[in-house]
Design an enzyme around this catalytic site. Structure first.
Site, PDB file in Angstrom:
ATOM      1  CG  ASP A   1      -1.629   1.244   1.484  1.00 47.39           C
ATOM      2  OD1 ASP A   1      -2.356   1.676   0.577  1.00 47.39           O
ATOM      3  OD2 ASP A   1      -1.493   1.807   2.585  1.00 47.39           O
TER       4      ASP A   1
ATOM      5  CG  ASP B   1      -1.774   7.398   0.621  1.00 46.60           C
ATOM      6  OD1 ASP B   1      -1.657   8.625   0.618  1.00 46.60           O
ATOM      7  OD2 ASP B   1      -1.982   6.728  -0.409  1.00 46.60           O
TER       8      ASP B   1
ATOM      9  CG  ASP C   1      -5.500  12.895  15.739  1.00 44.23           C
ATOM     10  OD1 ASP C   1      -4.502  12.307  15.248  1.00 44.23           O
ATOM     11  OD2 ASP C   1      -5.520  13.329  16.903  1.00 44.23           O
TER      12      ASP C   1
ATOM     13  CE1 TYR D   1     -13.438  12.569   8.792  1.00 40.30           C
ATOM     14  CE2 TYR D   1     -12.067  14.300   7.856  1.00 40.30           C
ATOM     15  CZ  TYR D   1     -13.046  13.903   8.735  1.00 40.30           C
ATOM     16  OH  TYR D   1     -13.643  14.837   9.546  1.00 40.30           O
TER      17      TYR D   1
ATOM     18  CG  ASP E   1      -1.742   2.118   6.650  1.00 39.67           C
ATOM     19  OD1 ASP E   1      -2.167   1.858   5.502  1.00 39.67           O
ATOM     20  OD2 ASP E   1      -2.026   3.163   7.247  1.00 39.67           O
TER      21      ASP E   1
END
Length: 220
Positions: free
Chosen positions: A7, A9, A38, A43, A169
């Site tokens: 992945d 990001d 945060d 999101y 993550d």
């Protein structure tokens, strides 16, 4: 192990500051409140469109109609495309890890829910000449956790799912790896912390890039 797919990001790169800048640029244009780090961390994970949609619900309580939101998203995307690598940087230890894997002949790939053009621009700037397969969101391909794009990438580098490790993550990445039938490693140094991941029943494989390096080295 013949291939390692990542992945982007929160796994390879800390892209949060530049995503937040673009998101707040769009929110401000429509008189919305700014999103904190945060907030943005919560999101992201399922593409920029869904990230901004979540932000608009929380930060623009008066609501936006479909056309207004479409214009807001266009603002965010345009801002991000013009400024994708201002504060974005690799997590400590990631460039060294990738260099070691590549030197051992391991095929490397990226599968991201971020727009394909932005993914490739960021990688060309920060980690050039490193990956054998790079793809973000593309027309005709569903976003992760659908495994279609990951499986295409694995095949394109001449590996099979049983010979591949996928590193991410988030809960989205854990589900993607499961659906693809690949060994999956989830890190806690990115956009989801240990408490969030464990609260979702996800086993954590590494708390730092150094631990990830050790884990992957043991699998070669």
């Amino acid at each position: 192990m013949k291939a390692v797919f990542f992945d982007l990001d929160g796994t390879l790169l800390d892209t949060l500051p530049d995503i937040r800048n673009a998101m707040n640029y769009a929110l401000r244009a429509y008189d919305g409140d700014e999103a904190s780090y945060d907030d943005v961390r919560r999101y992201v994970g399922r593409g920029l469109y869904k990230a901004l949609s979540s932000a608009a619900i929380e930060k623009h309580p008066k609501g936006l109609d479909e056309n207004e939101f479409g214009l807001m998203f266009a603002l965010m995307k345009n801002c991000y495309m013009r400024h994708p690598v201002v504060e974005t940087k690799p997590y400590p230890g990631i460039p060294e890890l990738l260099s070691v894997l590549k030197s051992k002949g391991i095929k490397l790939g990226i599968v991201s829910n971020k727009a394909d053009q932005i993914v490739k621009e960021i990688i060309s700037e920060l980690l050039p000449d490193t990956f054998d397969f790079i793809s973000g969101e593309r027309e005709g391909y569903p976003l992760k956790p659908d495994p279609k794009l990951l499986l295409e990438g694995i095949a394109s580098v001449g590996a099979s799912p049983s010979e591949t490790v996928y590193v991410g993550d988030s809960e989205v990445d854990a589900e993607t790896g499961k659906r693809a039938g690949v060994k999956t490693l989830i890190v806690s140094y990115g956009f989801r912390n240990k408490e969030e991941l464990e609260g979702n029943g996800i086993e954590i494989s590494a708390d730092s890039a150094e631990e990830l390096h050790e884990k992957l080295e043991s699998m070669i």
